[in-house]
Write an enzyme that holds these catalytic residues in place. Structure first.
Site, PDB file in Angstrom:
ATOM      1  N   ARG A 272       0.854  -1.184   0.000  1.00 27.32           N
ATOM      2  CA  ARG A 272       0.000   0.000   0.000  1.00 27.32           C
ATOM      3  C   ARG A 272       0.887   1.229   0.000  1.00 27.32           C
ATOM      4  O   ARG A 272       1.982   1.219   0.596  1.00 27.32           O
ATOM      5  CB  ARG A 272      -0.875   0.053   1.259  1.00 27.32           C
ATOM      6  CG  ARG A 272      -2.163  -0.741   1.179  1.00 27.32           C
ATOM      7  CD  ARG A 272      -3.144  -0.146   0.168  1.00 27.32           C
ATOM      8  NE  ARG A 272      -4.383  -0.871   0.052  1.00 27.32           N
ATOM      9  CZ  ARG A 272      -4.634  -1.876  -0.801  1.00 27.32           C
ATOM     10  NH1 ARG A 272      -3.701  -2.283  -1.641  1.00 27.32           N
ATOM     11  NH2 ARG A 272      -5.818  -2.455  -0.844  1.00 27.32           N
TER      12      ARG A 272
ATOM     13  N   GLU B 166      -1.947   8.051  -3.966  1.00 27.17           N
ATOM     14  CA  GLU B 166      -2.252   7.683  -5.341  1.00 27.17           C
ATOM     15  C   GLU B 166      -3.710   8.027  -5.690  1.00 27.17           C
ATOM     16  O   GLU B 166      -4.555   8.032  -4.789  1.00 27.17           O
ATOM     17  CB  GLU B 166      -1.985   6.177  -5.565  1.00 27.17           C
ATOM     18  CG  GLU B 166      -2.894   5.252  -4.788  1.00 27.17           C
ATOM     19  CD  GLU B 166      -2.507   3.782  -4.942  1.00 27.17           C
ATOM     20  OE1 GLU B 166      -1.325   3.446  -4.764  1.00 27.17           O
ATOM     21  OE2 GLU B 166      -3.419   2.986  -5.230  1.00 27.17           O
TER      22      GLU B 166
ATOM     23  N   HIS C 240      -0.865   0.539  -9.681  1.00 26.20           N
ATOM     24  CA  HIS C 240      -1.650  -0.327  -8.769  1.00 26.20           C
ATOM     25  C   HIS C 240      -2.369  -1.431  -9.547  1.00 26.20           C
ATOM     26  O   HIS C 240      -3.606  -1.532  -9.531  1.00 26.20           O
ATOM     27  CB  HIS C 240      -2.645   0.519  -7.963  1.00 26.20           C
ATOM     28  CG  HIS C 240      -3.090  -0.148  -6.694  1.00 26.20           C
ATOM     29  ND1 HIS C 240      -3.415   0.530  -5.546  1.00 26.20           N
ATOM     30  CD2 HIS C 240      -3.269  -1.468  -6.396  1.00 26.20           C
ATOM     31  CE1 HIS C 240      -3.781  -0.324  -4.599  1.00 26.20           C
ATOM     32  NE2 HIS C 240      -3.700  -1.545  -5.093  1.00 26.20           N
TER      33      HIS C 240
END
Ligand code: DGY
Length: 326
Positions: free
Chosen positions: A245, A274, A292
């Site tokens: 993360r 993000e 991601h």
């Protein structure tokens, strides 16, 4: 709003999903979907949730006490992600709201990606591709994009849940790596043997790893688990990969460390704040950046969506979620 026994519960699918998932949900629920994939503000999400008993979320929708207080009909939030740091789980539990995630179905795909990003980083694949595309390749050179080896090296894993274990097996059994890990709780001996992995302290992990992969879940304590002080303990030849993360790595400190040669290279699939990416990372050549996508294969994303849908159906229609978090 009280649900009449003959009324279908109403749900919101907060982001675009595979059309077949809507087809699966529609016989069970009054479905409001967002196939345009509009990014709603928290106030708009609250507005859309009025009168809804369930919501299908992704990791991007924040579910917190303020939202729960404003959505009195809500009973379940089904996240299409294994990570659930977008949920305030304590607030959800206190409010009696069921939370679910999508474990297991993405483990192997995400481990594959962790390895892909590790190899792209250590073998300088993105950097060398940019060089080629820029028309700069005009001769062979003995040290051109010479990176570091994967096989036979020491793989460090921080966080040793399902994905960490799947990465360890690939490293130990596929690439002949020495695998060391650090996790709050140590695995039992049989699982360690099966993964080919040995527990070490966090300083030992940082100092010994040739390649360090982060797969720990996000928590307040995990914030900046890798910052300037930790990077300084790593080998100058080391690579760092984050598929966990954003926020677990201090991205500004990492960009500085990469520029100064504190470590050799990094591969990042997740970022603090993000989809914004720290501007300094965009100027550093020795970093591979992906948006991601660690779980992004079509079969795995479909399995994740199916599991989120099954959680909504299981809980709202039969009183039992498949993969509950609380
Ligand atoms: C997860 O499942 O937590 C992923 O990060 C979302 O794709």
């Amino acid at each position: 709003m009280a649900i009449d026994a003959f009324m279908k519960p109403s749900i919101l699918v907060a982001r675009a999903v595979f059309p077949q998932i809507l087809t699966l949900l529609e016989p069970h629920f009054e479905v409001t979907s967002n196939q345009d994939d509009t990014l709603w503000t928290p106030a708009q999400l609250i507005d859309k949730l009025q009168g809804k008993q369930g919501v299908f979320t992704t990791g991007s929708e924040r579910i917190d006490a303020a939202l729960l207080a404003a959505c009195p009909d809500l009973k379940i939030c089904a996240n299409m992600a294994v990570g659930y740091n977008n949920f305030d789980l304590q607030a959800m539990t206190a409010a009696g709201i069921k939370a679910t995630n999508t474990p297991d179905v993405l483990t192997e795909t995400t481990a594959d990606f962790g390895f892909a990003l590790l190899m792209a980083t250590a073998r300088r694949m993105a950097e060398s591709e940019r060089f080629l595309r820029a028309g700069l390749w005009n001769r062979w050179r003995y040290d051109m994009f010479a990176g570091s080896d994967i096989h036979g090296s020491t793989l460090g894993i921080l966080g040793m849940g399902r994905i960490g274990q799947a990465i360890a097996k690939r490293g130990a059994h596929g690439f002949g790596m020495k695998v060391i890990y650090h996790n709050r709780s140590r695995l039992d001996v049989a699982t360690e043997l099966n993964c080919g992995a040995t527990w070490v302290s966090k300083p030992d992990l940082l100092q010994q790893a040739d390649h360090l992969i982060l797969v720990l879940p996000y928590s307040a304590e995990a914030r900046h688990a890798i910052g300037a002080a930790e990077l300084a303990q790593m080998k100058p030849s080391a690579t760092l990969v984050n598929i966990a993360r954003g926020g677990i790595v201090d991205d500004a400190a990492l960009a500085a460390a990469l520029k100064q040669g504190v470590i050799a290279a990094a591969g990042l699939d997740v970022f603090e704040g993000e989809p914004a990416v720290h501007p300094d990372l965009l100027t550093v050549p020795n970093v591979v950046l992906t948006p991601h996508i660690a779980s992004a294969t079509m079969p795995t994303r479909l399995a994740m969506a199916q599991l989120a849908a099954d959680n909504l159906i299981g809980f709202l229609k039969h009183g039992k979620a498949v993969t509950p978090l609380n």
